[in-house]
Design an enzyme around this catalytic site. Sequence first.
Site, PDB file in Angstrom:
ATOM      1  N   TYR A   1       6.509 -13.357 -13.781  1.00 19.79           N
ATOM      2  CA  TYR A   1       5.388 -12.608 -13.561  1.00 19.79           C
ATOM      3  C   TYR A   1       3.883 -13.015 -13.865  1.00 19.79           C
ATOM      4  O   TYR A   1       3.072 -13.375 -13.145  1.00 19.79           O
ATOM      5  CB  TYR A   1       5.399 -11.139 -14.256  1.00 19.79           C
ATOM      6  CG  TYR A   1       4.317 -10.291 -14.002  1.00 19.79           C
ATOM      7  CD1 TYR A   1       4.689  -9.665 -12.695  1.00 19.79           C
ATOM      8  CD2 TYR A   1       3.254 -10.081 -14.427  1.00 19.79           C
ATOM      9  CE1 TYR A   1       3.705  -8.502 -12.229  1.00 19.79           C
ATOM     10  CE2 TYR A   1       2.572  -9.074 -14.257  1.00 19.79           C
ATOM     11  CZ  TYR A   1       2.394  -8.408 -13.171  1.00 19.79           C
ATOM     12  OH  TYR A   1       1.586  -7.543 -12.633  1.00 19.79           O
TER      13      TYR A   1
ATOM     14  N   VAL B   1       8.313  -8.598   2.101  1.00 19.54           N
ATOM     15  CA  VAL B   1       7.299  -9.848   2.167  1.00 19.54           C
ATOM     16  C   VAL B   1       7.994 -11.081   1.254  1.00 19.54           C
ATOM     17  O   VAL B   1       7.229 -11.913   1.002  1.00 19.54           O
ATOM     18  CB  VAL B   1       5.900  -9.561   1.622  1.00 19.54           C
ATOM     19  CG1 VAL B   1       5.200  -8.443   2.100  1.00 19.54           C
ATOM     20  CG2 VAL B   1       5.868  -9.152  -0.034  1.00 19.54           C
TER      21      VAL B   1
ATOM     22  N   GLY C   1       0.809  -1.068  -0.163  1.00 19.97           N
ATOM     23  CA  GLY C   1      -0.073  -0.070  -0.007  1.00 19.97           C
ATOM     24  C   GLY C   1       0.934   1.249  -0.008  1.00 19.97           C
ATOM     25  O   GLY C   1       0.522   2.331  -0.036  1.00 19.97           O
TER      26      GLY C   1
HETATM   27  N1  LIG Z   1       0.516  -1.343 -12.641  1.00 19.62           N
HETATM   28  C1  LIG Z   1      -0.402  -2.200 -13.565  1.00 19.62           C
HETATM   29  O1  LIG Z   1      -0.520  -2.206 -14.783  1.00 19.62           O
HETATM   30  C2  LIG Z   1      -0.728  -3.385 -13.025  1.00 19.62           C
HETATM   31  C3  LIG Z   1      -1.346  -4.571 -13.927  1.00 19.62           C
HETATM   32  C4  LIG Z   1      -1.687  -5.441 -13.476  1.00 19.62           C
HETATM   33  C5  LIG Z   1      -1.523  -5.848 -11.903  1.00 19.62           C
HETATM   34  N2  LIG Z   1      -0.743  -5.097 -11.348  1.00 19.62           N
HETATM   35  C6  LIG Z   1      -0.376  -5.442  -9.794  1.00 19.62           C
HETATM   36  O2  LIG Z   1      -0.804  -4.580  -9.111  1.00 19.62           O
HETATM   37  C7  LIG Z   1      -0.156  -4.706  -7.882  1.00 19.62           C
HETATM   38  C8  LIG Z   1       0.391  -3.213  -7.454  1.00 19.62           C
HETATM   39  O3  LIG Z   1       1.431  -2.752  -8.488  1.00 19.62           O
HETATM   40  P1  LIG Z   1       1.551  -1.459  -8.734  1.00 19.62           P
HETATM   41  O4  LIG Z   1       1.378  -1.283 -10.405  1.00 19.62           O
HETATM   42  O5  LIG Z   1       0.880  -0.526  -7.877  1.00 19.62           O
HETATM   43  O6  LIG Z   1       3.070  -1.117  -8.694  1.00 19.62           O
HETATM   44  P2  LIG Z   1       4.015  -0.298  -7.456  1.00 19.62           P
HETATM   45  O7  LIG Z   1       3.660   1.118  -7.525  1.00 19.62           O
HETATM   46  O8  LIG Z   1       5.534  -0.799  -7.645  1.00 19.62           O
HETATM   47  O9  LIG Z   1       3.412  -1.235  -6.087  1.00 19.62           O
HETATM   48  C9  LIG Z   1       4.078  -2.326  -5.670  1.00 19.62           C
HETATM   49  C10 LIG Z   1       3.833  -2.497  -4.231  1.00 19.62           C
HETATM   50  O10 LIG Z   1       4.480  -3.698  -4.015  1.00 19.62           O
HETATM   51  C11 LIG Z   1       5.357  -3.383  -2.685  1.00 19.62           C
HETATM   52  N3  LIG Z   1       6.459  -4.272  -2.654  1.00 19.62           N
HETATM   53  C12 LIG Z   1       7.217  -4.797  -3.970  1.00 19.62           C
HETATM   54  N4  LIG Z   1       8.395  -5.538  -3.597  1.00 19.62           N
HETATM   55  C13 LIG Z   1       8.008  -5.693  -1.979  1.00 19.62           C
HETATM   56  C14 LIG Z   1       8.733  -6.743  -1.195  1.00 19.62           C
HETATM   57  N5  LIG Z   1       9.532  -7.470  -1.249  1.00 19.62           N
HETATM   58  N6  LIG Z   1       8.235  -6.536   0.356  1.00 19.62           N
HETATM   59  C15 LIG Z   1       7.012  -5.809   0.410  1.00 19.62           C
HETATM   60  N7  LIG Z   1       6.390  -4.996  -0.333  1.00 19.62           N
HETATM   61  C16 LIG Z   1       6.706  -5.090  -1.714  1.00 19.62           C
HETATM   62  C17 LIG Z   1       5.872  -1.990  -3.200  1.00 19.62           C
HETATM   63  O11 LIG Z   1       6.624  -1.536  -2.084  1.00 19.62           O
HETATM   64  P3  LIG Z   1       7.537  -0.026  -2.085  1.00 19.62           P
HETATM   65  O12 LIG Z   1       6.454   1.029  -2.578  1.00 19.62           O
HETATM   66  O13 LIG Z   1       8.266   0.320  -1.332  1.00 19.62           O
HETATM   67  O14 LIG Z   1       8.210  -0.397  -3.819  1.00 19.62           O
HETATM   68  C18 LIG Z   1       4.643  -1.346  -3.647  1.00 19.62           C
HETATM   69  O15 LIG Z   1       3.783  -0.845  -2.338  1.00 19.62           O
HETATM   70  C19 LIG Z   1       1.074  -5.646  -7.936  1.00 19.62           C
HETATM   71  O16 LIG Z   1       0.698  -6.792  -7.721  1.00 19.62           O
HETATM   72  C20 LIG Z   1       1.013  -5.743  -9.726  1.00 19.62           C
HETATM   73  O17 LIG Z   1       1.566  -6.911 -10.182  1.00 19.62           O
HETATM   74  C21 LIG Z   1      -0.081  -3.751 -11.783  1.00 19.62           C
END
Ligand SMILES: NC(=O)c1ccc[n+]([C@@H]2O[C@H](COP(=O)([O-])OP(=O)(O)OC[C@H]3O[C@@H](n4cnc5c(N)ncnc54)[C@H](OP(=O)(O)O)[C@@H]3O)[C@@H](O)[C@H]2O)c1
Length: 248
Positions: free
Chosen positions: A154, A69, A20
Site C-alpha cells: 500500500y 482494473v 467512483g
Molecule cells: N479512506 C481513506 O482514509 C483513504 C486515505 C488515503 C487514501 N485513500 C485512497 O482513496 C482511494 C479511494 O479509497 P476509499 O477510501 O474511497 O475506499 P473504497 O470505498 O473501498 O473505494 C475504493 C474504490 O476502488 C474500487 N476498486 C478496488 N479494487 C478495484 C479493482 N480491482 N477494479 C476496479 N475498481 C476497484 C472500488 O470498487 P468497489 O466499490 O466495487 O469496491 C471502489 O470504487 C483509494 O485509492 C485509497 O487508497 C483512502
Amino acid sequence: MSEVDLELDFSGRTVLVVGGSSGIGNGIAHEFHTRGAQVHVWGTRAGAQDYAGSAGSDLEGLGYTQVDVSDPDAIAAAPLPFDTLDVLVLSQGTVLYKRQEFERVGWDEVMAINLDSVLHCARRFEQQLESSRGSVIVVSSIAAYMATVGTPAYAASKAGAVSLTRTLGQAWAPRGIRVNGIAPGMVETKLTAITTEHPQRRERALSKIPLGRFGLPADMAGVALFLASPLSAYVTGQTIVVDGGLTL
Ligand SMILES: NC(=O)c1ccc[n+]([C@@H]2O[C@H](COP(=O)([O-])OP(=O)(O)OC[C@H]3O[C@@H](n4cnc5c(N)ncnc54)[C@H](OP(=O)(O)O)[C@@H]3O)[C@@H](O)[C@H]2O)c1
C-alpha cells in the site's frame, strides 16, 4: 454567478471516476455531477444495482461500468463512456491486512490496482484528454510519505502514484493535459473500517488529527474540483495533502 462559481461550473463537461462506485471516488463523482458534469464511474460489481444499500455507494445520476482494473486487458477493452473526456479521476485502491502484502500474491494484487492501473487508465484516455485539454487527478495517500504498519505494498504503491503524477504531469504538459493528485489522510470508507469501526483504534486515530475529525469524501471532492478547474490552470505534477493536519 461569481467568477469562482463560473470556474467551478462543469456543465457540458464529461468526467470519469475510476473507483467512483464507493467512498472518496463516489463523493467526488457526485460533486462533479452536482456542478453540471456528465459523470461515469467504474467499479468491481456487475451492475449499478449491485451497490444498492451499500454504505458509501450512491450511483443515482451516474453512469456505471464494471471494470477490474487489476487486469490491464480489461482496462484496454473497457468501453469509452463518452465521445470526449474532460476529467479523469483515478480513485481506485485496495489494501490487504494480516501480512498478506509481504507475500508475493498480496504484493502483486495491491501494486496492480493501486499503481499499475493508474498508468494503464491514464493511457487509455490519453487521446481524449489531449483533445479536450483535460486533466487527470490521481488519488494517492499520505501513506506515500511514511511507513505504514503491515502494509508495504500500500505504502509503496502510493509513493509510486505520487511519483507517477509528477512524471506524467511533466510528460503530458506540452499536450495540454494537467496531471495532479490528492493525498487523503483518514476518511471513513470501507477501506478504513478496520480502524474507524473499532472504538479504541478510532479514538487513537482521531487524537492524531489536528482538525479533530476524520475527512469526508466531500473534503476530497473540493480539492478535486479545484484541480480540474481553471483555478489551477498553472498547477501540474503536484499532489495536495488533504489530511486535516495529520502529517504535520
Ligand atoms: N479512506 C481513506 O482514509 C483513504 C486515505 C488515503 C487514501 N485513500 C485512497 O482513496 C482511494 C479511494 O479509497 P476509499 O477510501 O474511497 O475506499 P473504497 O470505498 O473501498 O473505494 C475504493 C474504490 O476502488 C474500487 N476498486 C478496488 N479494487 C478495484 C479493482 N480491482 N477494479 C476496479 N475498481 C476497484 C472500488 O470498487 P468497489 O466499490 O466495487 O469496491 C471502489 O470504487 C483509494 O485509492 C485509497 O487508497 C483512502
